[in-house]
Design an enzyme around this catalytic site. Structure first.
Site, short mmCIF file in Angstrom:
data_model
loop_
_atom_site.label_atom_id
_atom_site.label_comp_id
_atom_site.label_asym_id
_atom_site.label_seq_id
_atom_site.Cartn_x
_atom_site.Cartn_y
_atom_site.Cartn_z
N ARG A 59 0.84 -1.21 0.00
CA ARG A 59 0.00 0.00 0.00
C ARG A 59 0.87 1.25 0.00
O ARG A 59 0.51 2.27 -0.60
CB ARG A 59 -0.96 -0.03 1.19
CG ARG A 59 -2.01 -1.13 1.02
CD ARG A 59 -2.95 -1.20 2.18
NE ARG A 59 -3.78 -0.01 2.26
CZ ARG A 59 -4.54 0.27 3.31
NH1 ARG A 59 -4.53 -0.54 4.37
NH2 ARG A 59 -5.29 1.35 3.34
N ASN A 92 -8.73 7.86 6.71
CA ASN A 92 -7.76 7.40 5.71
C ASN A 92 -6.34 7.45 6.28
O ASN A 92 -6.00 8.36 7.05
CB ASN A 92 -7.85 8.25 4.45
CG ASN A 92 -9.23 8.17 3.80
OD1 ASN A 92 -9.97 7.23 4.06
ND2 ASN A 92 -9.58 9.16 3.00
N HIS A 109 -7.10 6.92 12.25
CA HIS A 109 -6.67 5.53 12.05
C HIS A 109 -5.18 5.44 11.78
O HIS A 109 -4.71 4.40 11.29
CB HIS A 109 -7.47 4.87 10.91
CG HIS A 109 -8.90 4.62 11.26
ND1 HIS A 109 -9.84 4.30 10.32
CD2 HIS A 109 -9.56 4.65 12.46
CE1 HIS A 109 -11.02 4.13 10.92
NE2 HIS A 109 -10.87 4.35 12.21
N CYS A 120 11.03 1.87 21.40
CA CYS A 120 11.10 3.18 22.09
C CYS A 120 9.82 4.00 21.96
O CYS A 120 9.74 5.13 22.47
CB CYS A 120 12.28 3.98 21.55
SG CYS A 120 12.01 4.62 19.88
N CYS A 136 15.23 1.67 13.68
CA CYS A 136 14.52 2.84 14.22
C CYS A 136 15.43 4.06 14.18
O CYS A 136 16.55 4.03 14.74
CB CYS A 136 14.09 2.58 15.67
SG CYS A 136 13.42 4.07 16.47
N CYS A 139 15.97 5.18 18.16
CA CYS A 139 16.72 4.40 19.18
C CYS A 139 17.64 3.37 18.56
O CYS A 139 18.32 2.63 19.29
CB CYS A 139 15.75 3.72 20.14
SG CYS A 139 14.94 2.28 19.42
N GLY A 176 -17.37 10.22 1.63
CA GLY A 176 -16.68 9.03 1.12
C GLY A 176 -16.46 7.93 2.13
O GLY A 176 -15.43 7.25 2.10
N LEU A 203 -20.77 8.39 -2.85
CA LEU A 203 -21.22 7.88 -4.16
C LEU A 203 -22.63 7.32 -4.07
O LEU A 203 -23.43 7.45 -4.99
CB LEU A 203 -20.23 6.79 -4.63
CG LEU A 203 -20.30 6.40 -6.11
CD1 LEU A 203 -19.99 7.61 -6.98
CD2 LEU A 203 -19.31 5.27 -6.41
N1 APR Z 1 -16.67 9.34 -4.57
C1 APR Z 1 -17.39 9.34 -3.42
N2 APR Z 1 -17.63 8.23 -2.67
C2 APR Z 1 -17.10 7.08 -3.13
C3 APR Z 1 -16.34 6.99 -4.32
C4 APR Z 1 -16.13 8.19 -5.05
N3 APR Z 1 -15.41 8.21 -6.18
N4 APR Z 1 -15.97 5.69 -4.49
C5 APR Z 1 -16.48 5.01 -3.45
N5 APR Z 1 -17.16 5.83 -2.63
C6 APR Z 1 -17.86 5.50 -1.38
C7 APR Z 1 -18.49 4.12 -1.36
O1 APR Z 1 -19.82 4.19 -1.84
C8 APR Z 1 -18.43 3.76 0.12
O2 APR Z 1 -19.62 4.16 0.78
O3 APR Z 1 -16.88 5.51 -0.35
C9 APR Z 1 -17.26 4.59 0.67
C10 APR Z 1 -16.05 3.74 1.01
O4 APR Z 1 -16.43 2.89 2.06
P1 APR Z 1 -15.34 1.88 2.67
O5 APR Z 1 -14.65 1.18 1.55
O6 APR Z 1 -16.04 1.08 3.74
O7 APR Z 1 -14.24 2.84 3.33
P2 APR Z 1 -14.33 3.59 4.73
O8 APR Z 1 -15.76 3.92 5.06
O9 APR Z 1 -13.36 4.70 4.70
O10 APR Z 1 -13.83 2.46 5.77
C11 APR Z 1 -13.69 2.88 7.12
O11 APR Z 1 -12.78 0.71 7.69
O12 APR Z 1 -11.44 -0.94 6.95
C12 APR Z 1 -11.50 0.07 7.83
O13 APR Z 1 -9.74 1.33 8.71
C13 APR Z 1 -10.44 1.08 7.53
O14 APR Z 1 -10.58 3.49 7.58
C14 APR Z 1 -11.22 2.32 7.09
C15 APR Z 1 -12.56 2.11 7.75
#
Ligand code: APR
Length: 233
Positions: A59, A92, A109, A120, A136, A139, A176, A203
């Site tokens: 990643r 994110n 997160h 450390c 690290c 340390c 998002g 979305l």
């Molecule tokens: N524009 C807007 N929204 C979008 C787009 C886009 N181009 N593409 C996808 N999405 C929306 C999807 O419809 C969905 O509802 O973004 C959302 C992504 O949801 P997840 O994949 O569940 O991501 P997130 O909600 O950030 O996950 C939360 O879960 O896995 C853990 O730690 C991880 O921080 C993450 C947390």
């Protein structure tokens, strides 16, 4: 709508989707390819550290070519030009908000581009792979670094600051995120409890869609700049 005094923005993986970074629960998302239990829990790290490091090393490499998109840039412009307070709380772990110029930002997160030394406790910027040979910078311990990312079962960072901000805000905007993971998924209810207006930009409707006063559905690079323009004279 009267102009708010303070805007608290929660962002999720959907904000970075158009920058080429995979989301988690969309079709073809990260959790459809690898199990949370294998790569994103403290137990997974004890059981098979090499597998966990490889997941985050991949990643980090994917992140190297990602650029902030129009939605990240619009949120940075909002912070610069809006006369009230703007705070972004992101789920994110990418660094695209920073790359767009966001300053008032909380990574609840953790951060992909940081390493946490278990010898450390220091956190250091880290763009490359973490391996058993990694040293690290603070340390000099070898092989004691983990990603500075909050795994399932661990406490998100800065919850005190976030709760304080939620108690003060008069506009809560969720962008998002699918609203699947707590405590972030509970922020909209906390904002409503103090009388804040709540808006979802996504979305498609999230799990918590019914809790929002307003919902605007579409790709972040379209709906976020349009929404930000409401607040810029
Ligand atoms: N524009 C807007 N929204 C979008 C787009 C886009 N181009 N593409 C996808 N999405 C929306 C999807 O419809 C969905 O509802 O973004 C959302 C992504 O949801 P997840 O994949 O569940 O991501 P997130 O909600 O950030 O996950 C939360 O879960 O896995 C853990 O730690 C991880 O921080 C993450 C947390």
């Amino acid at each position: 709508m009267a102009q708010p005094r303070s805007i608290l923005i929660l962002t999720g993986a959907g904000l970075s989707a158009e920058s080429g970074l995979a989301t988690f629960r969309d079709k073809g998302g990260i959790w459809s390819k690898v199990r949370i239990e294998d790569v994103a829990t403290p137990e997974a790290f004890v059981r098979d550290p090499a597998r966990v490091q490889a997941f985050y090393n991949t990643r980090r490499r994917d992140h190297a070519s990602a650029k902030p998109n129009a939605a990240h840039l619009a949120l940075a412009q909002l912070e610069d030009e809006f006369k009230g307070d703007v705070l972004v709380v992101t789920q994110n772990i990418d660094a695209l908000h920073e790359a767009a110029g966001q300053r008032h930002l909380i990574h609840m997160h953790g951060e992909l581009l940081k390493a946490w030394c278990l010898a450390c406790d220091d956190r250091a910027a880290w763009n490359g792979d973490i391996t058993p040979a990694s040293v690290c910078p603070h340390c000099s311990a070898t092989g004691r670094l983990r990603p500075d990312v909050v795994w399932f079962g661990e406490m998100p960072y800065h919850m005190d600051l976030i709760e304080e901000a939620l108690a003060e805000t008069d506009l809560f905007v969720s962008i998002g995120t699918s609203g699947n993971v707590y405590p972030a998924a509970g922020f909209v209810a906390a904002a409503r409890a103090v009388g804040a207006r709540t808006v979802e930009l996504n979305l498609e409707p999230s799990e918590g869609a019914r809790l929002f006063d307003e919902a605007i559905h579409g790709p972040a690079t379209e709906v976020v700049p349009a929404f930000v323009r409401r607040f810029l004279v």
